[in-house]
Design a protein around this motif. Structure first.
Motif, PDB file in Angstrom:
ATOM      1  N   ASN A 190       0.712  -1.103   0.054  1.00  0.00           N
ATOM      2  CA  ASN A 190      -0.008   0.136   0.015  1.00  0.00           C
ATOM      3  C   ASN A 190       0.997   1.306  -0.212  1.00  0.00           C
ATOM      4  O   ASN A 190       0.446   2.151  -0.715  1.00  0.00           O
ATOM      5  CB  ASN A 190      -0.964   0.169   1.187  1.00  0.00           C
ATOM      6  N   ALA A 194       3.861   1.569  -1.347  1.00  0.00           N
ATOM      7  CA  ALA A 194       4.535   1.614  -2.491  1.00  0.00           C
ATOM      8  C   ALA A 194       3.328   2.241  -3.464  1.00  0.00           C
ATOM      9  O   ALA A 194       3.843   3.093  -4.368  1.00  0.00           O
ATOM     10  CB  ALA A 194       5.219   0.336  -2.892  1.00  0.00           C
ATOM     11  N   THR A 195       2.434   1.767  -3.604  1.00  0.00           N
ATOM     12  CA  THR A 195       1.291   2.150  -4.493  1.00  0.00           C
ATOM     13  C   THR A 195       0.746   3.648  -4.184  1.00  0.00           C
ATOM     14  O   THR A 195       0.835   4.235  -5.384  1.00  0.00           O
ATOM     15  CB  THR A 195      -0.021   1.411  -4.259  1.00  0.00           C
ATOM     16  N   ALA A 230       3.031   5.915  -3.093  1.00  0.00           N
ATOM     17  CA  ALA A 230       4.203   6.805  -3.498  1.00  0.00           C
ATOM     18  C   ALA A 230       4.286   6.806  -5.147  1.00  0.00           C
ATOM     19  O   ALA A 230       4.264   7.938  -5.510  1.00  0.00           O
ATOM     20  CB  ALA A 230       5.398   6.042  -2.984  1.00  0.00           C
ATOM     21  N   THR A 231       4.007   5.754  -5.696  1.00  0.00           N
ATOM     22  CA  THR A 231       3.894   5.782  -7.041  1.00  0.00           C
ATOM     23  C   THR A 231       2.714   6.571  -7.684  1.00  0.00           C
ATOM     24  O   THR A 231       2.948   7.467  -8.418  1.00  0.00           O
ATOM     25  CB  THR A 231       3.683   4.349  -7.522  1.00  0.00           C
ATOM     26  N   ALA A 232       1.413   6.661  -7.174  1.00  0.00           N
ATOM     27  CA  ALA A 232       0.567   7.299  -7.457  1.00  0.00           C
ATOM     28  C   ALA A 232       0.724   8.972  -7.237  1.00  0.00           C
ATOM     29  O   ALA A 232       0.389   9.901  -8.307  1.00  0.00           O
ATOM     30  CB  ALA A 232      -0.552   7.164  -6.861  1.00  0.00           C
ATOM     31  N   TYR A 276       3.884  10.149  -7.357  1.00  0.00           N
ATOM     32  CA  TYR A 276       4.827  10.616  -8.390  1.00  0.00           C
ATOM     33  C   TYR A 276       4.219  10.836  -9.654  1.00  0.00           C
ATOM     34  O   TYR A 276       4.675  11.772 -10.188  1.00  0.00           O
ATOM     35  CB  TYR A 276       5.910   9.449  -8.435  1.00  0.00           C
ATOM     36  N   LEU A 277       3.358   9.863 -10.113  1.00  0.00           N
ATOM     37  CA  LEU A 277       2.747  10.281 -11.489  1.00  0.00           C
ATOM     38  C   LEU A 277       1.822  11.467 -11.266  1.00  0.00           C
ATOM     39  O   LEU A 277       1.996  12.328 -12.514  1.00  0.00           O
ATOM     40  CB  LEU A 277       1.766   8.906 -11.739  1.00  0.00           C
ATOM     41  N   LYS A 337       4.049  14.353 -11.591  1.00  0.00           N
ATOM     42  CA  LYS A 337       4.774  14.566 -12.909  1.00  0.00           C
ATOM     43  C   LYS A 337       3.793  15.302 -13.973  1.00  0.00           C
ATOM     44  O   LYS A 337       4.206  16.082 -14.893  1.00  0.00           O
ATOM     45  CB  LYS A 337       5.219  13.329 -13.465  1.00  0.00           C
TER      46      LYS A 337
END
Length: 469
Positions: free
Chosen positions: A42, A44-45, A47-49, A51-52, A55
């Motif tokens: 959870n 990691a998910t 953190a990725t969201a 980041y996107l 960006k």
């Protein structure tokens, strides 16, 4: 400097907290529960969201402001150009569009006008019937345009004009130009448009020499183009295979090694069906009497050797297509497999001994032949002088029966006076014996009477026959 007192390591707040944490087992268990696999995934998910999203926001802030004038319509398809339906249904719209179509228009106007003309022809066939050959000439003039999309729209407009039968003859004049466009450009949309137009026309005989020269280009399109272009080029090749004077050129055309890779069950069903139809056309043409009457010679890498050669792997590929999910592919494969087998049998017969070969044949039974040659036909009934039952093993000869007119008849062994019963022949020797008492210069003739029966003249003595000659 010497009076400064440095704190001990154990007195530091972080170290003291870590030591207290390690000494308390309860706190350790809570820590292990907090770093479970689910919580790590959870985190990691999330953190990725984050980041996107960050960006994307940065890209939006850095992009220039929106300006509609900078959008070029050259990258848009012609189908995206909206044409008002009221204008499409207006009377005389097709004539108005043809009058406004000029070579000096810009590229966008030419594309839109040609596309609208195509739609009007399909929707208003009555107005299309009122067009003239000059209109066909005007549309065909855009085949020489520098823009590929304009060429494609001109091909589509000509294809639409083929719904009127009398315009097909006029459009046939541009078949050489269409063939050159298809084989010289690697734009898939242009190739599909040109092949569709060719498949709707009759190919004139005057273009056969051009087609012989460009057959390798069509084979290359079959291997590297998309599925739609492959289907159209297979239809065109099937049409060429049905032309008697082009069949050998198609057969002897060089087939790349990747040709058999097209017979894959994973390919689309419509492509496989057209591919099997093409093979069937070649097989039917090869079995025709006109084609079989000539001893053709083929190169090693020809399409003929790839399909009909002794080392061809095509039958193995066709067996896999029998279990194809689509019934059309199954039915077509079941038609092609027997045809290929029949072609192989014909090839074996053609490779047999020539007609003038020295073939020895055992002669027929000499007794029956010699007796038939010595016998003389008569229209009178005959009676045997000796019955076969009275014949001995050593004497099996028959004597002629003479009537009042002097005619004689030598009956065949194995028949009685009625000609119905049969008695086994005494002679079983199958060796050939020449006739002894047959004159080569015999002058006996067979005469035909008015009733349709044949009466031979009386047999002349051998001496009279020799003296007459």
């Amino acid at each position: 400097m010497n009076n400064l007192a440095f704190p001990q390591l154990g007195e530091l707040p972080g170290v003291r907290a870590l030591s207290d944490f390690l000494e308390d087992p309860g706190k350790m268990m809570k820590y292990y529960e907090a770093i479970s696999r689910r919580n790590v995934v959870n985190a990691a998910t999330g953190a990725t969201a984050i980041y996107l999203i960050s960006k994307t926001l940065l890209a939006m802030l850095k992009s220039p402001p929106f300006n509609p004038a900078r959008i070029s319509s050259s990258g848009l398809s012609v189908e995206s150009y909206s044409v008002p339906s009221s204008r499409m249904n207006a009377p005389g719209e097709l004539r108005r569009l043809l009058q406004t179509l000029r070579p000096n228009l810009d590229d966008d106007s030419k594309r839109t006008t040609l596309h609208t003309i195509t739609q009007c022809i399909y929707l208003k066939e009555t107005e299309a019937n009122a067009c003239t050959n000059d209109d066909i000439k005007l549309v065909a003039s855009f085949l020489d345009d520098g823009d590929k999309i304009t060429k494609m729209e001109a091909l589509n407009a000509l294809k639409a004009f083929t719904v009127v039968w009398r315009f097909k003859i006029k459009i046939q004049e541009y078949v050489p130009k269409i063939i050159e466009l298809v084989t010289s450009n690697w734009d898939m949309n242009l190739q599909v448009a040109g092949l569709k137009l060719l498949n709707g026309l009759h190919i004139p005989n005057s273009t056969h020499s051009l087609l012989r020269r460009l057959l390798p280009n069509f084979m290359e399109i079959l291997l590297v183009a998309n599925t739609l272009a492959k289907v159209q080029v297979l239809k065109f090749l099937s049409t060429l295979a049905q032309e008697e004077d082009l069949l050998y050129d198609v057969m002897n055309c060089r087939a790349p090694p990747e040709f058999l890779s097209l017979f894959q069950p994973s390919l689309p069903g419509n492509l496989l069906c057209e591919l099997l139809v093409f093979v069937e056309c070649l097989s039917v043409g090869r079995l025709s009497p006109q084609y079989q009457s000539v001893d053709w010679q083929y190169s090693d890498n020809s399409l003929h050797e790839t399909i009909f050669g002794e080392n061809s792997r095509l039958p193995d590929r066709l067996l896999a297509l029998i279990i194809h999910p689509e019934e059309d592919v199954q039915a077509q494969a079941c038609k092609v497999i027997p045809s290929l087998r029949l072609n192989r049998e014909e090839s074996k017969l053609a490779s047999g001994p020539p007609f003038d070969a020295n073939i020895s044949v055992q002669p027929l039974e000499s007794t029956r032949i010699s007796q038939a040659a010595n016998s003389v036909l008569s229209n009178h009934p005959f009676v045997l002088s000796t019955h076969p039952s009275d014949a001995t093993d050593t004497d099996t000869s028959f004597h002629p029966v003479h009537d009042d007119s002097g005619r004689s008849f030598y009956p065949l062994q194995g028949t009685d006076e009625t000609g119905d019963s049969f008695y086994p022949l005494q002679r079983t020797d199958h060796s050939f014996h020449p006739l002894e008492n047959v004159s080569v210069n015999s002058s006996s003739r067979v005469l035909e009477d008015s009733f349709g029966s044949f009466h031979p003249p009386p047999a002349a003595p051998l001496g009279d026959s020799d003296s007459s000659t």
